[in-house]
Structure formats: C-alpha cells, structure tokens
Write an enzyme that holds these catalytic residues in place. Structure first.
Site, PDB file in Angstrom:
ATOM      1  N   GLU A   1      -2.893  -0.644  -6.772  1.00 48.81           N
ATOM      2  CA  GLU A   1      -1.794  -1.051  -7.652  1.00 48.81           C
ATOM      3  C   GLU A   1      -2.243  -1.185  -9.107  1.00 48.81           C
ATOM      4  O   GLU A   1      -1.533  -0.772 -10.029  1.00 48.81           O
ATOM      5  CB  GLU A   1      -1.180  -2.363  -7.158  1.00 48.81           C
ATOM      6  CG  GLU A   1      -0.528  -2.273  -5.794  1.00 48.81           C
ATOM      7  CD  GLU A   1       0.621  -1.275  -5.739  1.00 48.81           C
ATOM      8  OE1 GLU A   1       1.201  -0.952  -6.794  1.00 48.81           O
ATOM      9  OE2 GLU A   1       0.927  -0.794  -4.633  1.00 48.81           O
TER      10      GLU A   1
ATOM     11  N   HIS B   1       4.839   9.152  -2.679  1.00 45.71           N
ATOM     12  CA  HIS B   1       3.853   8.757  -1.675  1.00 45.71           C
ATOM     13  C   HIS B   1       3.449   9.936  -0.797  1.00 45.71           C
ATOM     14  O   HIS B   1       2.376   9.901  -0.168  1.00 45.71           O
ATOM     15  CB  HIS B   1       4.390   7.624  -0.812  1.00 45.71           C
ATOM     16  CG  HIS B   1       4.549   6.330  -1.545  1.00 45.71           C
ATOM     17  ND1 HIS B   1       5.709   5.986  -2.188  1.00 45.71           N
ATOM     18  CD2 HIS B   1       3.679   5.315  -1.767  1.00 45.71           C
ATOM     19  CE1 HIS B   1       5.554   4.792  -2.765  1.00 45.71           C
ATOM     20  NE2 HIS B   1       4.326   4.369  -2.518  1.00 45.71           N
TER      21      HIS B   1
ATOM     22  N   GLU C   1       0.695   8.709  -7.898  1.00 49.31           N
ATOM     23  CA  GLU C   1       0.425   7.958  -6.669  1.00 49.31           C
ATOM     24  C   GLU C   1      -0.957   8.301  -6.109  1.00 49.31           C
ATOM     25  O   GLU C   1      -1.686   7.419  -5.647  1.00 49.31           O
ATOM     26  CB  GLU C   1       1.509   8.256  -5.628  1.00 49.31           C
ATOM     27  CG  GLU C   1       1.455   7.381  -4.397  1.00 49.31           C
ATOM     28  CD  GLU C   1       1.696   5.904  -4.654  1.00 49.31           C
ATOM     29  OE1 GLU C   1       1.268   5.085  -3.825  1.00 49.31           O
ATOM     30  OE2 GLU C   1       2.315   5.569  -5.690  1.00 49.31           O
TER      31      GLU C   1
END
Length: 522
Positions: A331, A418, A354
């Site tokens: 993150e 993702h 990502e």
C-alpha cells in the site's frame, strides 16, 4: 532501539513510447541516484523559461516542476506538469533529461496538450448530470475545467470529483472526466487504490520509539513515522499510542497495541527498504516517514493508502486486524508511485500501478528478512482469503488465481488493475529468477513463458533497481506496457550498461510476457 515482544500468531487480511535516450550512464553500475532535494527543484524552477524555449512549447503552455532525479554522473531527469491557457492538464506530464553538461538530451512521455478552444459548450451542471452517482456517505462534489490528454489527443473536459465514503467504509475520491463540448464520459478513476488481505504478526521485533517513562510514544524519532488509534472512527487523525514501560502489545487482539506494532514495523521496514536499497528517502523522498492509523471503522476488511497515510481495519468481527508487512509495503508503494510516475488507476497504467505495489511489497518482505514472514513471490500467501489455503496472487504464473493474465496483449487494459497487473508481476519473477520450475527460499515455483523461450534471471536486486528507475525517471501517468518495456530497458542500460546481462535479461523477460519490441534495444 527498543525490543517489542509480541506473542506468536497470525491475524488475517484480504488484499484487495518514451523518446529514445542514449545510454548516458553506463558507468553508474548499481549505484542509486544522488539525493534530489528542495534545492535541486528550486534550481529547475528557475530554468523553466529556458526549458520552455528549448522544447519549443506551443503558445499557452506553461511548465511546473514536480520532481528532480539527479544521477551521480551529473545527469538530471526533471518531471514536469503542464497547464494550457491557465487550465490544468491531466496526463500532460513528461520527463526532460539533461546530460552531465546540462544540455537537453531527450524527453519521455511528452504528448500534445493544445486544444482549439478553452470555452466549454456544456455547463458544469449539465456535465455533472452525465456522471453515474456512486452511493457515498458524506459526499461532496467539485467540478473543474481541465485539458485531458487521451489516447486520441487532448480534450477540453470537466474533472468532476466526487468524494465520500463507500458502503464498505472505504474512502473514495472518484474522478470522472466529461467532454466539455459533447458531454461524453471520457475517463474515470479513483484516487484511493483498493487493497485487502489478512495481517500476519511479525513476532518479536525491534522498533525505535520516542519519549520517556511514563509516556513513551509509538513514533520513530528519526523519520517521524507514528501510529494512532482511530477506535472505530472513519475520519480524523486518531489518538497517538503511548505506553508506560515501552513494551508494546501482547500478540493478540486483546491488546489494542498489537495491531499498532505491526503497522509501525511495516512503516519502518518500508522506509528502510526504499532508503537503504533504492536511495529514496521514504515515500516523498524527503526523509519523512508515513503515519499509520489502526482500528478503522467497524469490522472493516481492508487497508488503504489515501495519499498521506496508511489505514488498517480490524477485519471480520473486528477480530483480524489487517496489519501485515506485505500489505504495508504494497500500500505505501502506491504512495511512491503517486509521487513519481503517478500512474493512473485504469487501463494498462492501472495494471502497472498495481504490479508496482506487488513488486515493492514483495521487495520489502524479502529485505526485512523476518522469520515470521520469509520472502517469497506469492501475494497474500498467508491469508487464506478463499478458504482453500492458496495465495491471492502468484508472480511466477499469475493466471493461477483464475483472473490475472500471464501475457500482455491489447485487451489487458480492460481488466481490473489487480488482474491487469499480472503480466508485469510475471515479468518481475522472470527477470529476477528466470523461467521454468525451481525452488526459491523453500517455495516451489514454475514460470512458463508466453513465447516458449527460456529466460535466465538477472537477480531480484537488479530487477528491483531497474523497475524503480523506470518508475522514477521514465514512466508517466498514462504509460502502457510497451512504454514500460522501453523504460525498463533504458533503465537497465543506465545502471548496468548497453549489452549487459541485465539489459539483455530485462528485454528477454518482456519478450517472454508478450510485449513486442519497441524503439529501445538492450
């Protein structure tokens, strides 16, 4: 340094074409870029007029310096944002490269930003009516006239920003771009990058804390990184964790400090990785550490980076805090991306964004060398989010998750980031370890290639450095996979030299995931 003792155990979390530039820095080796601070930014700001002239910018264009990266041989890479006739240009960022003598050597990611007129045919209210309404609590909306750079050229558009909190308690800052002439929705993305997973206790660890008895603080005295308790709130800064004897947590959710220890450790280890390995002084490259907030919301099964801080929920039934090392690294790496290339969270760029967090989250895990969570190339391997004991994502063969792609083609950009991250995750494994079956650090992998070739890895350390340089020096907001290939090969040549094993290996790894040859050769 204080030793913080935690009982062994686990908690759970669910993760949610650049212009050619000569290989000017073959002598750099694996050295990191020299520090670039406010002084170098100030110098480049004073040179904006000269750069405007050198680039022959069109009438109405203006430059703003965002960041400066300086190599040890004197080469500099200046990242600019642009305005056009006073309007902010979204996606108009580019990087100008100066050689050691200060002369312009080339640019990366530069696109046309001129529109025929900056007068809108559509009113702000009419534009806002075109936006699909997302159910957000405490929602607010702002509308700004901008120039949006699209795949089909620049467009005059309204940037309609709707901010609030989603039904699952995740914050949202959703941008929707509406053509200011015909009302067509041109693009949309959320500033808040989703991430979920099952937190893993880090065991007995050493942390740097501040203060003195009877009020020690969970705050790093060097970087200023600290952790606070939101106590179920979904906004605010929370309460600073303090302790009388400087022994924090008991390794279970019966002590609220336990989640805070994991979060603080993750923030410190992420900072250490970027500083010690990549030469970047934290997320903002300023020497400042990132704050963390724990115990967010009620049974919130998520963790997120919001541009300023890390936030962790307590998981299902508030029994499984989502604080873990790999989640922290993943993150907070979104923050590094935000402050370098700024890859938007859609299309190919969203997948690259990502995957960058997967790559550097993995790198943080390896670098920390924590016995409770040894390094591997599996994403979320400890979380068992599907109840089948399998990882959430696999870097050696991303398609094993049932949704990600192993290979790139023009349809990958249509996937959720993702899953469009799969090809770059695959590239990272191939570049690091090579193709085929092998066991690394006790974990068995098997990484086939998309073209049937055999790839020899150049080592994880080299792959990490190459990708970081690509991110910080060459990529821009809307870069796609072909641009990423060129950026990575350039970076490998910068660091290790043209024709080096690293530059050849990086290129072969992109061949192996289906990204065709571009302008840059190894």
């Amino acid at each position: 340094m204080k030793r913080i003792t935690m009982a062994a155990g686990t908690t759970c979390l669910a993760l949610a074409v650049a212009a050619p530039l000569s290989a000017h820095a073959a002598g750099l080796g694996s050295a990191s870029p020299a520090p670039s601070g406010p002084a170098s930014v100030a110098v480049e700001k004073s040179r904006v007029a000269d750069m405007t002239a050198a680039l022959h910018l069109g009438s109405g264009e203006a430059l703003q310096v965002k960041t400066v990266v300086s190599d040890r041989d004197g080469t500099t890479h200046v990242r600019y944002e642009r305005t056009f006739q006073g309007l902010r240009v979204v996606g108009g960022d580019f990087v100008a490269h100066r050689n050691g003598k200060g002369a312009l050597a080339g640019t990366s990611g530069r696109a046309s930003v001129a529109v025929a007129s900056t007068s809108a045919s559509l009113s702000r209210s009419a534009a806002a009516s075109k936006v699909a309404v997302r159910d957000l609590k405490a929602a607010s909306t702002t509308t700004e006239l901008v120039v949006l750079v699209t795949d089909h050229g620049p467009r005059l558009a309204y940037d309609i920003l709707r901010s609030g909190v989603r039904a699952d308690q995740t914050p949202s800052r959703l941008h929707t771009f509406v053509d200011a002439r015909n009302g067509k929705v041109l693009d949309s993305w959320d500033e808040i990058a989703d991430g979920t997973g099952h937190g893993i206790h880090v065991g007995d660890v050493t942390l740097s804390t501040s203060g003195a008895a009877p009020s020690y603080q969970l705050k790093n005295p060097t970087t200023g990184a600290f952790t606070t308790d939101l106590n179920g709130a979904t906004k605010g800064t929370g309460t600073q964790f303090t302790d009388a004897d400087d022994v924090w947590g008991n390794g279970s959710t019966t002590d609220r400090q336990s989640a805070a220890v994991d979060a603080q450790y993750g923030a410190d280890k992420t900072y250490d990785y970027y500083s010690n390995v990549l030469g970047r002084r934290g997320i903002w490259d300023t020497g400042k550490g990132a704050p963390s907030r724990v115990h967010y919301g009620d049974a919130y099964v998520n963790a997120f980076w919001d541009g300023t801080q890390m936030t962790y929920g307590d998981g299902i039934n508030n029994a499984n805090p989502l604080t873990s090392l790999d989640v922290s690294g993943h993150e907070m790496s979104h923050g590094v991306t935000e402050n370098t290339a700024g890859l938007v969270y859609r299309g190919d760029a969203g997948g690259l964004n990502e995957a960058t967090s997967d790559i550097f989250g993995t790198a943080v895990e390896w670098n920390a060398a924590n016995a409770s969570d040894p390094g591997d190339y599996l994403i979320g391997e400890e979380i068992n989010i599907r109840g089948d004991g399998k990882p959430l994502r696999y870097m050696d063969q991303p398609s094993k998750d049932g949704k990600s792609r192993d290979c790139w083609d023009s349809t990958v950009k249509k996937l959720d980031p993702h899953y469009s991250s799969g090809p770059l995750n695959h590239w990272f494994f191939l570049a690091s370890e090579g193709s085929g079956a092998k066991t690394v650090n006790g974990v068995a992998y098997n990484s086939p290639t998309c073209d049937g070739s055999t790839v020899t890895g150049v080592g994880r350390d080299a792959a990490e450095k190459v990708w970081y340089r690509a991110l910080s020096v060459y990529l821009t907001k809307r870069s796609d996979y072909p641009a990423a290939r060129d950026a990575a090969i350039k970076s490998a040549k910068d660091l290790y030299g043209a024709g080096s094993a690293q530059s050849v290996g990086v290129a072969k790894a992109f061949d192996a995931i289906g990204v065709p040859k571009q302008a840059e050769t190894p």
